[in-house]
Design an enzyme around this catalytic site. Sequence first.
Site, PDB file in Angstrom:
ATOM      1  N   GLU A 126       0.889  -1.174   0.000  1.00  0.00           N
ATOM      2  CA  GLU A 126       0.000   0.000   0.000  1.00  0.00           C
ATOM      3  C   GLU A 126       0.917   1.211   0.000  1.00  0.00           C
ATOM      4  O   GLU A 126       1.448   1.605   1.044  1.00  0.00           O
ATOM      5  CB  GLU A 126      -0.883   0.011   1.264  1.00  0.00           C
TER       6      GLU A 126
ATOM      7  N   CYS B 284      -1.662   9.634   2.032  1.00  0.00           N
ATOM      8  CA  CYS B 284      -1.466   8.914   0.767  1.00  0.00           C
ATOM      9  C   CYS B 284      -2.566   9.265  -0.216  1.00  0.00           C
ATOM     10  O   CYS B 284      -2.327   9.335  -1.414  1.00  0.00           O
ATOM     11  CB  CYS B 284      -1.422   7.415   1.025  1.00  0.00           C
TER      12      CYS B 284
HETATM   13  P1  NAD Z   1       8.385   4.887   4.844  1.00  0.00           P
HETATM   14  O1  NAD Z   1       8.370   4.066   3.613  1.00  0.00           O
HETATM   15  O2  NAD Z   1       9.543   5.790   5.052  1.00  0.00           O
HETATM   16  O3  NAD Z   1       8.313   3.947   6.155  1.00  0.00           O
HETATM   17  C1  NAD Z   1       7.251   3.051   6.360  1.00  0.00           C
HETATM   18  C2  NAD Z   1       7.704   1.927   7.281  1.00  0.00           C
HETATM   19  O4  NAD Z   1       8.702   1.156   6.627  1.00  0.00           O
HETATM   20  C3  NAD Z   1       8.308   2.377   8.602  1.00  0.00           C
HETATM   21  O5  NAD Z   1       7.792   1.566   9.631  1.00  0.00           O
HETATM   22  C4  NAD Z   1       9.797   2.127   8.402  1.00  0.00           C
HETATM   23  O6  NAD Z   1      10.514   1.869   9.583  1.00  0.00           O
HETATM   24  C5  NAD Z   1       9.761   0.888   7.536  1.00  0.00           C
HETATM   25  N1  NAD Z   1      10.982   0.629   6.760  1.00  0.00           N
HETATM   26  C6  NAD Z   1      11.937   1.513   6.378  1.00  0.00           C
HETATM   27  N2  NAD Z   1      12.893   0.871   5.672  1.00  0.00           N
HETATM   28  C7  NAD Z   1      12.527  -0.429   5.596  1.00  0.00           C
HETATM   29  C8  NAD Z   1      13.086  -1.581   4.971  1.00  0.00           C
HETATM   30  N3  NAD Z   1      14.221  -1.521   4.279  1.00  0.00           N
HETATM   31  N4  NAD Z   1      12.424  -2.754   5.086  1.00  0.00           N
HETATM   32  C9  NAD Z   1      11.259  -2.830   5.756  1.00  0.00           C
HETATM   33  N5  NAD Z   1      10.682  -1.767   6.377  1.00  0.00           N
HETATM   34  C10 NAD Z   1      11.301  -0.586   6.289  1.00  0.00           C
HETATM   35  O7  NAD Z   1       7.007   5.702   4.843  1.00  0.00           O
HETATM   36  P2  NAD Z   1       6.500   6.846   5.848  1.00  0.00           P
HETATM   37  O8  NAD Z   1       7.294   8.095   5.627  1.00  0.00           O
HETATM   38  O9  NAD Z   1       6.381   6.328   7.227  1.00  0.00           O
HETATM   39  O10 NAD Z   1       5.004   7.052   5.298  1.00  0.00           O
HETATM   40  C11 NAD Z   1       4.690   7.889   4.248  1.00  0.00           C
HETATM   41  C12 NAD Z   1       4.467   7.120   2.957  1.00  0.00           C
HETATM   42  O11 NAD Z   1       3.489   6.110   3.151  1.00  0.00           O
HETATM   43  C13 NAD Z   1       3.916   8.016   1.848  1.00  0.00           C
HETATM   44  O12 NAD Z   1       4.508   7.681   0.628  1.00  0.00           O
HETATM   45  C14 NAD Z   1       2.436   7.669   1.848  1.00  0.00           C
HETATM   46  O13 NAD Z   1       1.774   7.939   0.626  1.00  0.00           O
HETATM   47  C15 NAD Z   1       2.474   6.207   2.147  1.00  0.00           C
HETATM   48  N6  NAD Z   1       1.196   5.737   2.698  1.00  0.00           N
HETATM   49  C16 NAD Z   1       0.437   4.892   1.932  1.00  0.00           C
HETATM   50  C17 NAD Z   1      -0.798   4.466   2.407  1.00  0.00           C
HETATM   51  C18 NAD Z   1      -1.672   3.537   1.600  1.00  0.00           C
HETATM   52  O14 NAD Z   1      -2.563   2.944   2.183  1.00  0.00           O
HETATM   53  N7  NAD Z   1      -1.457   3.370   0.302  1.00  0.00           N
HETATM   54  C19 NAD Z   1      -1.240   4.880   3.679  1.00  0.00           C
HETATM   55  C20 NAD Z   1      -0.437   5.725   4.419  1.00  0.00           C
HETATM   56  C21 NAD Z   1       0.790   6.134   3.920  1.00  0.00           C
END
Ligand code: NAD
Length: 504
Positions: free
Chosen positions: A246, A280
């Site tokens: 997502e 998002c």
């Molecule tokens: P992010 O991708 O920076 O982090 C998300 C999660 O991934 C965190 O828990 C982080 O610790 C973890 N993570 C980081 N590196 C990783 C790795 N190598 N392997 C596994 N996990 C890892 O995102 P963010 O800044 O927390 O959130 C914002 C983003 O999320 C935006 O792009 C937004 O559009 C998206 N988002 C999407 C939805 C949806 O339902 N489509 C909902 C909310 C947010």
Amino acid sequence: MTTTQRESTPVTADTFDVVNPGTGAVVGSYPIHTSGDIAELLDQAREAQVWWAAQGFGGRQRIMTRWVRWLAAHAEEIYALGNSETARPIGDVQMEFIAGLEDIRWTAANAERVLRRRKVAPGIAFTNFAADVVHEPLGVVGIITPWNVPIYTVLSGAACALAAGNTVIVKPSELSAGAGAFVIDGFHKANPDAPAGVLSYVHGLGETGAALCKSGVDKLAFTGSVPTGRRVMAACAENLTPVVLELGGKDATIIAEDADLEAASTAVVWGAFFNGGQACVGVERVYVVRAVRDEFLELVRTKAEKVTAGLDDGVSYGPMITPGQVEIVRRHIDAAVAGGATALVGGPESVKPPFVHPVVLVDVPEDNPAVCEETFGPVVVINTATDVDDAIRQANSTSFGLGASVFSRKRGAEIAGRMRAGGVTVNAVLSFVGMPSVPFGGVGDSGFGRFHGDAGLREFTYAKSTVRKKFSMGPNVQEFPRTAEHYDVIRKTIRMRYERKFRG
Ligand code: NAD
């Protein structure tokens, strides 16, 4: 241990702090869990899954209902945590909380209808058989969540996976670790008789997330950015662990000639700026048909100028979450202005870290980063379309496909049908997110797989077919030696069933 550190996350060798992005105050300190910790939790979750599956749909619904009640009774603590970790106004926290509660209630109540064993037709070659299909839980599901809707993403993902009979290990975002852990702890507090490991969590940064991907969980549901999503999928490939992604969006809204412009401008302003645009499914692009452009822009300008950012009670939204995110927003505004766009509201001077005040950009070139890339901030681009067909073409022109919306009194359904997005709202914005009965997820760079709705429940299962021979029927095509009669039966069947019908 080395860690993947996000700016503004103070880290020691084995702990990290959560910092309020508005005040800079440290509001929590958490351990960094390792792959060894995850392996222990996974064992516990596997054992608990046997118990959880044995509760059946009714038992799980009762247990999940107790969890919902516990969460609702602790709403004020959840709002306070959500506010202190991310500095979002309580109204933004409430919106995601109620959507999460509704997902738990709905998935628990509907899992049996969607997943139970059902009879299916065995087909012409096996009329002497009975056949049925059931959706079985996968086992243990790993869930990795982002910071921006830290309560909803935990509750929604866990609800689908749990209702389907899986146990769950969550890694909440390191920027909002406390809120995620609090709502998960509530599950076992509301159900003290449940064995440990039905719903658990690990804390940490990217490395802990990566370790969860490689841990051997039976499915990994990731919500977050596109670059991290790519890393998650690559890590999961090692064990052939299936993934739900997502990811981000660049949601477009179309304003047709016959739109209610008053309603559309109110919705666009809210959709662009709630949660500081760090959503998002926030409205990032608007395509307004030329005939109503000037009137629409004037309505948006008047309403957007009243939107406020800050920390005080009554502000519309809070700060940007990290300095890095401020820089992405700054880059997009600067690129748009350099590319010839007009700043209708705000502009480069609106970037005052940690806040970005509302920015409305008009006439931004289609290939500009402000149009093509996810901004994830309080910035909305409004471009003009010659007509609805042109608006649809422009709306569908990015690599993303998460949400979309359209305002039209007469053509809403038709236009919605032509937009490439996982969810489309007509005459409002992003309402599908709060409806547990409709699947939620994207296409293209916005990811794949679904949360909530029937598809969200099936996402965390595998379809298992059981076919039973009821009586023998000759000639048996599943035996040697094949005789002339075997060939003849199949030849005749093909002719009668397919050839004649298809001749038209
Ligand atoms: P992010 O991708 O920076 O982090 C998300 C999660 O991934 C965190 O828990 C982080 O610790 C973890 N993570 C980081 N590196 C990783 C790795 N190598 N392997 C596994 N996990 C890892 O995102 P963010 O800044 O927390 O959130 C914002 C983003 O999320 C935006 O792009 C937004 O559009 C998206 N988002 C999407 C939805 C949806 O339902 N489509 C909902 C909310 C947010």
